[in-house]
Design an enzyme around this catalytic site. Structure first.
Site: not given
Length: 310
Positions: A218, A220-221, A223, A249-250
């Protein structure tokens, strides 16, 4: 059925204040309470997507009873298979600054789990594996559990021929990766801690060499970056969005896991994961996703990559 494991469940409290300032008193404008812990959040999203899902882990004390009550009332379709412990389930407190949108998180450590309670959980876990199509192992370890707890649970799932997704950090992640989970989903910081590399592509390659069959990082913004035996892909939302990232994230884990059990190709799994994650940031309720935004985003997630990255 899909199984999610949350060894350190929590009752999530969210306080909203007009403006968060240190060393002062605050009037809270809104309070929400939800059953939490990463795997519980994953289960709630999976159920909303139409999957049968069971949650297991530990719950104890008055907070544990409140968590189970709220799980029954706020997570329709999620089956409760939590194992009781003598200690009290932790609380997590998120303070949202409504002026800036920033969130300050306070996480309690969780109950001390005894060897007998850990043994009882493993018996429940092994019994559940006989009727599930996939399992997600999510979150931190409560005090008292061995640092290799997730590694053992990965090996147990693999022995039962159940694919397993792992979402944890630190030494528990390092130990469990060597047990060869099917998918690991670290964020950029967790991946760097695992591999020593801050370059995502190099780090995902290293994580696969350490044992993970597939790594979905992951960013963040920006992707997701996925490194698998079938290919290498990057998936990004169509634009940056503002909102509360709690639970994003979940939701990505739920997208990956649902795509796995539905046997979707990797690009489709990643598009779903990014759309769900982005729709969670846009949701007015932390840890849930905006269904309309998810449907609108799903066809606009950009997925680019190449096959045969083994």
């Amino acid at each position: 059925m899909i199984l999610t494991v949350t060894l350190n469940t929590a009752l999530d409290l969210t306080y909203r204040v007009p403006s968060l300032r240190p060393h002062t008193s605050h009037r809270v404008s809104e309070v929400t309470e939800r059953p939490g812990g990463k795997g519980v959040n994953v289960a709630r999203v999976l159920a909303a997507l139409g999957h049968e899902v069971t949650v297991t882990g530990f719950a104890g004390g008055a907070t544990g009873r409140e968590l189970r009550d709220r799980l029954a009332s706020q997570a329709p379709g999620v089956v409760d298979a939590l194992v009781p412990v003598a200690g009290a389930t932790r609380r997590t407190i998120a303070v949202v600054d409504q002026r800036t949108g920033d969130t300050t998180q306070l996480n309690e450590p969780g109950p001390v789990v005894t060897p007998a309670e850990w043994s009882a959980f493993q018996d429940v876990y092994e019994g559940l594996l006989g009727s599930v199509s996939a399992v997600a192992l999510c979150g931190s370890l409560p005090p008292g559990l061995p640092v290799g707890a997730y590694a053992g649970l990965v090996r147990t799932a693999r022995a039962a021929n159940v694919p397993v997704l792992l979402d944890t950090s630190g030494e528990p992640l390092r130990r469990a990766v060597a047990a060869r989970p099917d998918i690991v989903k670290p964020n950029a910081d967790e991946l760097a801690e695992l591999t020593g590399s801050h370059e995502p592509l190099r780090a995902t390659q290293d994580a696969r060499r350490r044992g993970a069959r597939a790594v979905v990082a992951s960013l963040g913004a920006e992707g997701l970056l996925a490194h698998t035996s079938e290919g290498l892909w990057r998936a990004a939302p169509p634009s940056r969005v503002l909102g509360n990232p709690t639970g994003a994230g979940d939701s990505a884990v739920a997208g990956l896991l649902s795509g796995l059990v539905e046997r979707l190709p990797w690009p489709d799994r990643l598009a779903r994961a990014v759309a769900l994650s982005t729709a969670t940031v846009l949701s007015p309720v932390a840890g849930e996703f905006d269904h309309a935004a998810y449907e609108e985003l799903l066809g606009r997630v950009a997925v680019a990559g190449e096959v045969s990255a083994a």
